[in-house]
Motif scaffolding. Structure first.
Motif, short mmCIF file in Angstrom:
data_model
loop_
_atom_site.label_atom_id
_atom_site.label_comp_id
_atom_site.label_asym_id
_atom_site.label_seq_id
_atom_site.Cartn_x
_atom_site.Cartn_y
_atom_site.Cartn_z
N THR A 8 -65.55 28.37 -1.31
CA THR A 8 -65.35 27.54 -0.13
C THR A 8 -63.89 27.11 -0.03
N PRO A 9 -63.34 27.08 1.18
CA PRO A 9 -61.95 26.68 1.32
C PRO A 9 -61.75 25.19 1.02
N VAL A 10 -60.53 24.86 0.65
CA VAL A 10 -60.16 23.48 0.38
C VAL A 10 -59.61 22.91 1.67
N ALA A 11 -60.27 21.92 2.24
CA ALA A 11 -59.72 21.28 3.43
C ALA A 11 -58.49 20.47 3.01
N SER A 12 -58.67 19.68 1.97
CA SER A 12 -57.58 18.85 1.44
C SER A 12 -57.99 18.38 0.05
N LEU A 13 -57.17 18.70 -0.94
CA LEU A 13 -57.47 18.34 -2.33
C LEU A 13 -56.23 17.71 -2.96
N PRO A 14 -56.31 16.44 -3.37
CA PRO A 14 -55.18 15.85 -4.09
C PRO A 14 -55.02 16.55 -5.45
N LEU A 15 -53.78 16.86 -5.81
CA LEU A 15 -53.51 17.53 -7.08
C LEU A 15 -52.72 16.62 -8.00
N THR A 16 -53.01 16.76 -9.29
CA THR A 16 -52.26 16.08 -10.34
C THR A 16 -51.75 17.15 -11.29
N PHE A 17 -50.42 17.27 -11.39
CA PHE A 17 -49.84 18.23 -12.31
C PHE A 17 -49.81 17.64 -13.72
N THR A 18 -50.12 18.46 -14.71
CA THR A 18 -50.12 17.99 -16.10
C THR A 18 -48.70 17.78 -16.61
N ALA A 19 -47.74 18.43 -15.97
CA ALA A 19 -46.30 18.27 -16.24
C ALA A 19 -45.60 18.54 -14.92
N PRO A 20 -44.43 17.96 -14.69
CA PRO A 20 -43.74 18.19 -13.42
C PRO A 20 -43.43 19.67 -13.21
N MET A 21 -43.47 20.08 -11.95
CA MET A 21 -43.11 21.46 -11.61
C MET A 21 -41.61 21.64 -11.79
N PRO A 22 -41.18 22.75 -12.38
CA PRO A 22 -39.75 23.00 -12.51
C PRO A 22 -39.06 22.96 -11.14
N GLY A 23 -37.99 22.18 -11.06
CA GLY A 23 -37.26 22.03 -9.81
C GLY A 23 -37.76 20.90 -8.94
N VAL A 107 -51.94 27.17 -12.13
CA VAL A 107 -53.34 27.29 -12.51
C VAL A 107 -54.01 25.94 -12.24
N LEU A 108 -55.21 26.02 -11.69
CA LEU A 108 -55.86 24.84 -11.11
C LEU A 108 -57.31 24.73 -11.55
N ASN A 109 -57.70 23.52 -11.90
CA ASN A 109 -59.11 23.17 -12.06
C ASN A 109 -59.54 22.60 -10.72
N ARG A 110 -60.24 23.40 -9.91
CA ARG A 110 -60.61 22.99 -8.55
C ARG A 110 -61.56 21.80 -8.53
N PHE A 111 -62.25 21.56 -9.63
CA PHE A 111 -63.22 20.46 -9.65
C PHE A 111 -62.55 19.11 -9.88
N THR A 112 -61.41 19.10 -10.58
CA THR A 112 -60.74 17.83 -10.89
C THR A 112 -59.42 17.67 -10.16
N GLY A 113 -58.84 18.76 -9.65
CA GLY A 113 -57.53 18.69 -9.02
C GLY A 113 -56.38 18.70 -10.02
N ARG A 114 -56.68 18.86 -11.29
CA ARG A 114 -55.62 18.97 -12.30
C ARG A 114 -55.06 20.38 -12.28
N CYS A 115 -53.74 20.49 -12.36
CA CYS A 115 -53.11 21.80 -12.33
C CYS A 115 -51.83 21.78 -13.16
N THR A 116 -51.33 22.97 -13.43
CA THR A 116 -50.07 23.11 -14.14
C THR A 116 -49.39 24.39 -13.66
N GLN A 117 -48.08 24.38 -13.69
CA GLN A 117 -47.35 25.60 -13.38
C GLN A 117 -46.89 26.22 -14.68
N LEU A 118 -47.32 27.44 -14.93
CA LEU A 118 -46.91 28.16 -16.12
C LEU A 118 -45.58 28.86 -15.86
#
Length: 134
Positions: A8-23, A107-118
């Motif tokens: 199912t598409p994400v209408a709007s999902l708040p995301l929390t990065f585990t570490a800041p995105m480079p840049g 990479v994203l956990n769609r259930f929690t909104g936690r993500c990280t950029q590898l």
């Protein structure tokens, strides 16, 4: 191979990065929004500043792309080795071509909104791969 976590598409999902995105170290609050009418295409928007990145679901746009996700990253996302994160790749559009960044997937956990950029080894994963060649 990447597989979508949810169909199912994400209408709007708040995301929390585990570490800041480079840049984007100064940005902390983001929202992932589906692009209407474009399956697997998303806008990643920063809440505190006018920053928008377009992301593509690797399972839709690059189905053979299977970057290694370290166990520590899975743990930080709240996933175990049996659960696959959703893999998103950053799109870069220029006149005449659209490229994707395979070196730094989100990479994203769609259930929690936690993500990280590898940040992967550039020898195996290009910074700018032509989208039409995937």
């Amino acid at each position: 191979m990447s597989t979508p976590v949810m169909d199912t598409p994400v209408a709007s999902l708040p995301l929390t990065f585990t570490a800041p995105m480079p840049g984007f170290e100064e940005l902390h609050d983001f929202t992932l929004r589906s692009v209407e009418g474009a399956t697997g295409l998303y806008a990643l928007e920063a809440g505190s500043t006018p920053v928008r990145l377009f992301l593509a679901d690797a399972a839709v746009f690059a189905p053979s792309y299977a970057p290694p996700v370290p166990a520590a990253s899975l743990d930080a996302l709240g996933l175990d080795e049996r659960e696959a994160p959703q893999v998103l790749i950053v799109l870069n559009h220029a006149p005449g071509s659209t490229t994707v960044n395979l070196m730094a997937p989100i990479v994203l956990n769609r259930f929690t909104g936690r993500c990280t950029q590898l940040v992967l080894d550039g020898r195996d994963y290009p910074l700018r791969a032509e989208l039409h060649s995937l």
